[in-house]
Design a protein around this motif. Sequence first.
Motif, PDB file in Angstrom:
ATOM      1  N   TRP A 104       5.851   0.284  -9.232  1.00 13.39           N
ATOM      2  CA  TRP A 104       5.757   0.096 -10.850  1.00 13.39           C
ATOM      3  C   TRP A 104       6.037   1.146 -12.049  1.00 13.39           C
ATOM      4  CZ3 TRP A 104       3.199  -4.095 -10.898  1.00 13.39           C
ATOM      5  CH2 TRP A 104       2.612  -4.574 -10.055  1.00 13.39           C
ATOM      6  N   PHE A 105       6.138   2.073 -10.798  1.00 13.54           N
ATOM      7  CA  PHE A 105       7.084   3.467 -11.180  1.00 13.54           C
ATOM      8  C   PHE A 105       8.732   2.639 -11.859  1.00 13.54           C
ATOM      9  CE2 PHE A 105       3.782   6.275  -9.257  1.00 13.54           C
ATOM     10  CZ  PHE A 105       4.600   7.269  -9.769  1.00 13.54           C
ATOM     11  N   ALA A 106       9.118   2.049 -11.310  1.00  5.07           N
ATOM     12  CA  ALA A 106      10.525   1.248 -11.723  1.00  5.07           C
ATOM     13  C   ALA A 106      10.290  -0.061 -13.024  1.00  5.07           C
ATOM     14  CB  ALA A 106      11.036   0.569 -10.478  1.00  5.07           C
ATOM     15  N   LEU A 107       9.380  -0.305 -12.462  1.00  3.03           N
ATOM     16  CA  LEU A 107       9.064  -1.418 -13.984  1.00  3.03           C
ATOM     17  C   LEU A 107       8.646  -0.340 -15.362  1.00  3.03           C
ATOM     18  CD1 LEU A 107       6.621  -3.945 -12.858  1.00  3.03           C
ATOM     19  CD2 LEU A 107       9.443  -3.591 -12.693  1.00  3.03           C
ATOM     20  N   PHE A 108       8.048   0.516 -15.185  1.00  9.64           N
ATOM     21  CA  PHE A 108       7.709   2.293 -16.026  1.00  9.64           C
ATOM     22  C   PHE A 108       8.838   2.007 -16.968  1.00  9.64           C
ATOM     23  CE2 PHE A 108       6.218   6.032 -17.580  1.00  9.64           C
ATOM     24  CZ  PHE A 108       5.171   5.607 -18.704  1.00  9.64           C
ATOM     25  N   GLY A 109       9.245   2.885 -15.651  1.00  9.72           N
ATOM     26  CA  GLY A 109      10.949   3.483 -16.107  1.00  9.72           C
ATOM     27  C   GLY A 109      11.882   2.394 -17.309  1.00  9.72           C
ATOM     28  N   ALA A 110      11.448   1.959 -17.168  1.00 10.04           N
ATOM     29  CA  ALA A 110      12.929   0.370 -17.007  1.00 10.04           C
ATOM     30  C   ALA A 110      12.421  -0.386 -18.516  1.00 10.04           C
ATOM     31  CB  ALA A 110      12.682  -0.991 -17.217  1.00 10.04           C
ATOM     32  N   LEU A 111      11.138   0.563 -18.277  1.00 13.40           N
ATOM     33  CA  LEU A 111      10.284   0.046 -19.811  1.00 13.40           C
ATOM     34  C   LEU A 111      10.480   1.165 -20.986  1.00 13.40           C
ATOM     35  CD1 LEU A 111       8.440  -2.673 -21.584  1.00 13.40           C
ATOM     36  CD2 LEU A 111       6.800  -0.990 -21.037  1.00 13.40           C
ATOM     37  N   VAL A 112      10.664   2.017 -20.354  1.00 11.94           N
ATOM     38  CA  VAL A 112      10.780   3.651 -21.650  1.00 11.94           C
ATOM     39  C   VAL A 112      11.364   3.622 -22.131  1.00 11.94           C
ATOM     40  CG1 VAL A 112      10.252   5.629 -21.362  1.00 11.94           C
ATOM     41  CG2 VAL A 112       7.778   4.460 -20.295  1.00 11.94           C
ATOM     42  N   ARG A 218       6.143 -14.843 -29.834  1.00  8.45           N
ATOM     43  CA  ARG A 218       6.107 -14.700 -28.123  1.00  8.45           C
ATOM     44  C   ARG A 218       7.576 -15.167 -27.540  1.00  8.45           C
ATOM     45  NH1 ARG A 218       6.980 -19.742 -26.341  1.00  8.45           N
ATOM     46  NH2 ARG A 218       5.491 -20.099 -24.272  1.00  8.45           N
ATOM     47  N   THR A 219       8.313 -15.192 -27.959  1.00  9.81           N
ATOM     48  CA  THR A 219       9.739 -15.289 -27.446  1.00  9.81           C
ATOM     49  C   THR A 219      10.258 -13.676 -26.792  1.00  9.81           C
ATOM     50  OG1 THR A 219      10.195 -17.552 -28.229  1.00  9.81           O
ATOM     51  CG2 THR A 219      12.190 -16.387 -27.301  1.00  9.81           C
ATOM     52  N   ARG A 220      10.043 -13.108 -28.426  1.00  8.48           N
ATOM     53  CA  ARG A 220      11.107 -11.884 -28.065  1.00  8.48           C
ATOM     54  C   ARG A 220       9.707 -11.149 -26.792  1.00  8.48           C
ATOM     55  NH1 ARG A 220      12.345 -11.287 -33.703  1.00  8.48           N
ATOM     56  NH2 ARG A 220      14.755 -11.942 -33.852  1.00  8.48           N
ATOM     57  N   VAL A 221       8.872 -10.813 -26.678  1.00 10.65           N
ATOM     58  CA  VAL A 221       7.399 -10.204 -25.919  1.00 10.65           C
ATOM     59  C   VAL A 221       8.170 -10.658 -24.545  1.00 10.65           C
ATOM     60  CG1 VAL A 221       5.518  -9.589 -24.779  1.00 10.65           C
ATOM     61  CG2 VAL A 221       5.893 -10.017 -27.736  1.00 10.65           C
ATOM     62  N   LEU A 222       8.176 -12.207 -24.241  1.00 14.42           N
ATOM     63  CA  LEU A 222       8.255 -12.706 -22.816  1.00 14.42           C
ATOM     64  C   LEU A 222       9.471 -11.975 -22.502  1.00 14.42           C
ATOM     65  CD1 LEU A 222       6.956 -16.598 -22.861  1.00 14.42           C
ATOM     66  CD2 LEU A 222       5.776 -14.337 -21.547  1.00 14.42           C
ATOM     67  N   ALA A 223      10.575 -12.341 -23.330  1.00 17.01           N
ATOM     68  CA  ALA A 223      11.943 -12.352 -23.457  1.00 17.01           C
ATOM     69  C   ALA A 223      12.372 -10.367 -22.669  1.00 17.01           C
ATOM     70  CB  ALA A 223      13.226 -12.711 -24.161  1.00 17.01           C
ATOM     71  N   ILE A 224      11.356  -9.916 -23.590  1.00 16.69           N
ATOM     72  CA  ILE A 224      11.374  -8.181 -22.906  1.00 16.69           C
ATOM     73  C   ILE A 224      10.734  -8.159 -21.889  1.00 16.69           C
ATOM     74  CG2 ILE A 224      10.722  -5.970 -24.022  1.00 16.69           C
ATOM     75  CD1 ILE A 224      11.278  -6.150 -26.605  1.00 16.69           C
ATOM     76  N   LEU A 225       9.016  -8.372 -21.317  1.00 11.28           N
ATOM     77  CA  LEU A 225       8.703  -8.317 -19.635  1.00 11.28           C
ATOM     78  C   LEU A 225       9.527  -9.190 -18.988  1.00 11.28           C
ATOM     79  CD1 LEU A 225       4.944  -9.561 -21.097  1.00 11.28           C
ATOM     80  CD2 LEU A 225       5.977  -6.914 -20.002  1.00 11.28           C
ATOM     81  N   ALA A 226      10.472  -9.737 -19.601  1.00  9.76           N
ATOM     82  CA  ALA A 226      10.829 -10.764 -17.986  1.00  9.76           C
ATOM     83  C   ALA A 226      12.133  -9.592 -17.524  1.00  9.76           C
ATOM     84  CB  ALA A 226      11.809 -11.307 -18.359  1.00  9.76           C
ATOM     85  N   ILE A 227      12.939  -9.493 -19.145  1.00  6.45           N
ATOM     86  CA  ILE A 227      13.720  -7.911 -19.440  1.00  6.45           C
ATOM     87  C   ILE A 227      13.881  -7.001 -17.485  1.00  6.45           C
ATOM     88  CG2 ILE A 227      15.235  -6.199 -20.193  1.00  6.45           C
ATOM     89  CD1 ILE A 227      15.757  -8.415 -22.349  1.00  6.45           C
ATOM     90  N   THR A 228      12.392  -6.460 -18.697  1.00  5.57           N
ATOM     91  CA  THR A 228      12.315  -5.289 -17.618  1.00  5.57           C
ATOM     92  C   THR A 228      11.442  -5.249 -16.494  1.00  5.57           C
ATOM     93  OG1 THR A 228      10.543  -4.329 -19.904  1.00  5.57           O
ATOM     94  CG2 THR A 228      10.286  -3.173 -18.003  1.00  5.57           C
ATOM     95  N   VAL A 229      10.678  -6.473 -16.236  1.00  2.00           N
ATOM     96  CA  VAL A 229      10.228  -6.724 -14.885  1.00  2.00           C
ATOM     97  C   VAL A 229      11.768  -6.575 -13.907  1.00  2.00           C
ATOM     98  CG1 VAL A 229       9.496  -8.093 -13.254  1.00  2.00           C
ATOM     99  CG2 VAL A 229       8.684  -7.608 -15.173  1.00  2.00           C
ATOM    100  N   LEU A 230      13.010  -7.460 -14.189  1.00  3.74           N
ATOM    101  CA  LEU A 230      14.132  -7.921 -13.171  1.00  3.74           C
ATOM    102  C   LEU A 230      14.987  -7.044 -13.448  1.00  3.74           C
ATOM    103  CD1 LEU A 230      15.409 -10.872 -15.584  1.00  3.74           C
ATOM    104  CD2 LEU A 230      14.244 -11.248 -13.018  1.00  3.74           C
ATOM    105  N   ALA A 231      15.305  -6.133 -14.321  1.00  4.41           N
ATOM    106  CA  ALA A 231      15.937  -5.020 -14.356  1.00  4.41           C
ATOM    107  C   ALA A 231      15.172  -3.463 -13.110  1.00  4.41           C
ATOM    108  CB  ALA A 231      16.614  -3.820 -15.260  1.00  4.41           C
ATOM    109  N   GLY A 232      13.764  -3.824 -14.057  1.00  5.30           N
ATOM    110  CA  GLY A 232      13.012  -2.578 -12.793  1.00  5.30           C
ATOM    111  C   GLY A 232      13.287  -2.646 -11.507  1.00  5.30           C
TER     112      GLY A 232
END
Lengths: 317, 341
Positions: A104-112, A218-232
């Motif tokens: 969860w820290f990883a995901l949070f860090g990726a988003l920030v 919707r596309t952007r939000v989904l894509a950013i969420l996916a990027i965050t989870v994948l990278a994190g």
Amino acid sequence: MAALALISVAVGSRPVPLGAVLEILAGGEAADSDHHAVMGLRVPRTIAAAVVGAALAVAGALMQSLTRNPLAEPGLLGVSAGSAFAVAMAIAVFGITSAAGYIWFALFGALVATVAVALIGGMGTGRIDPIRLVLAGVALSAVLSGIIGALRLSDPQTFNALQVWEAGMLAGRGLEITLTVLPLILLALLVALPLGTSLNTLAMGDELAASLGVSLVRTRVLAILAITVLAGGAAAIAGPIAFIGLMVPHAARWIAGADQRWVLRLSLVFGPVLMIFADVLARLLVWPGEMPVGLVSALVGAPVLVLLIRRRKALRL
Amino acid sequence: MLTTHHTPTPITSRPVVVGAALAAATAALVVLALGMGDYPLSPAEVLSALVGPLVSDSPDFSSTVVLEWRLPRITAAVVFGAALAVAGALFQTLTRNPLGSPDIIGFSTGAYTGVILATVVFGGAFVGTTGGAILGGLGTALLVYLLAYRKGVQGYRLIIVGIGVTAALHAVNSWILIRAETEVAMSAAIWGAGSLSLTSWSDVLPAVGVVLAALPLVLASVRPMRQLELGDDVASSHGVKVEPTRLMILGVGVLLTALVTATAGPIAFVALAAPQIARRLARSTGIPLTHSALTGAFLLLGADMVAQQALAQPIPVGMVTVILGGAYLCFLLVSDGRRER
């Protein structure tokens, strides 16, 4: 695609000494306990490499398409570094060592980090300049890995725990971590792959896409969420690894053209291939020791970056 | 036609005042740094310890601490900081870009590659490592320049190519270090992050001496550099041969960076930030070399003090400068973006 992935796993194991023997052993019964131990180390590692490679490559493809920036990728833009930094902090400051805890820290860090780099790199200009974005990412990564390094040296007790988060490593990353992160990454991949169609439309320009009935938000939000989870998720497994997410989508685009659906699918296959290749190289280059795989990916990927920046046309995605 | 080729800039008071203030601040920081450590001394004690040997024949303990233990390191910090800052000023003028400093473009990492190779191949002798650093730095400079060259060298392309080359060289450095025998690798890795932990005058003096010996070269490049600042066309109409001049300035900058790297390892940020800070302080249009040097000395000494005192264990100064430098780079990008709006 599945066949290619299978071949890549086999190729990944073979160049390792005793590889040929081990392959047979893996197929049949593992008679020798010694060899079995090697397989026990090597197979989880290959799985980890495949998962990380797929996650990074698809994240890179999404980022490049979303920002229309050919240099975008989790490593160069500092998303991986932010994620790894958050994990390092979780370990060093809060004493969390279980993968389930620090993911969860990883995901949070990726988003920030994503938000921070976008703000630093694009602030006030209206348009986001690819080069400035990369500089912001590199600067952020330098600061974060510098802090991790300083912490590591100031307290050698945490030396081993933090090294992964400074340079990106696959060695000794057990199956447990991968399996903890895997569901999240699979979920993100499931979200990401269907986005290809709407990303294709987005590439025609925001207004046209909107008039064609694609929901931009919707596309952007989904894509950013996916990027965050994948990278994190990738960073939670292996630390910050650059250039994989840069190279793979370009190779995919080279083969498939501009169709995002195919770029995403091919990235999903090429990512693991490249990552496993880099990991094998990491073991072979300094045999019998090994290098952090993050450094190998830099060795292979840096020339690609240079090539991209030289090709002016490639800068306009 | 004008009779003079070069109109001297009128000496206004601000640069002079700022210069004096910078010099004073650096001197004050030196005194402060001399007093810091496991055996703390007040500034007054430091000053008396400095003049102690001149007054009496038998130096007391604090004189030994100050002159033999702390002064070498602090001298190194001041001289190296100044050298890096000047190198940065030269590069930034050359590329006309505040980001065009040796640490960003990758010359420092290249110089370090040279150092490691020299250490692994020849052992750690001063001549070998210095030569290795210079060759490594020049080689990297040439490589980055050639790779970035495409009908001229454009600033941002140079920087991205530099980032790529730095990443690759960084990997190569670790590769060599991991491959090398442990003992050699240890001695090369000690200053891998950029460290000033030189202990005695015998370590510091050769390095400082060589850096100071490069000073005439720097002075020789000031005038043509000012001409280049006006633009290539103006400079060549003033009789400056543009490409040779550019190469010479490049050479001097690489030389300074390499000399520092040979002794202290790659120290980021000083070359990047000092010239820009100096320019803002002096409010000059070009990058003032003297002010840059003073600012660089101040920055590196300050960073080294932080590196030694901030955490439980002393850390290499390079780590402090990387953290500061990255943060500064972010600031630079943000303020740059604001200006363009």
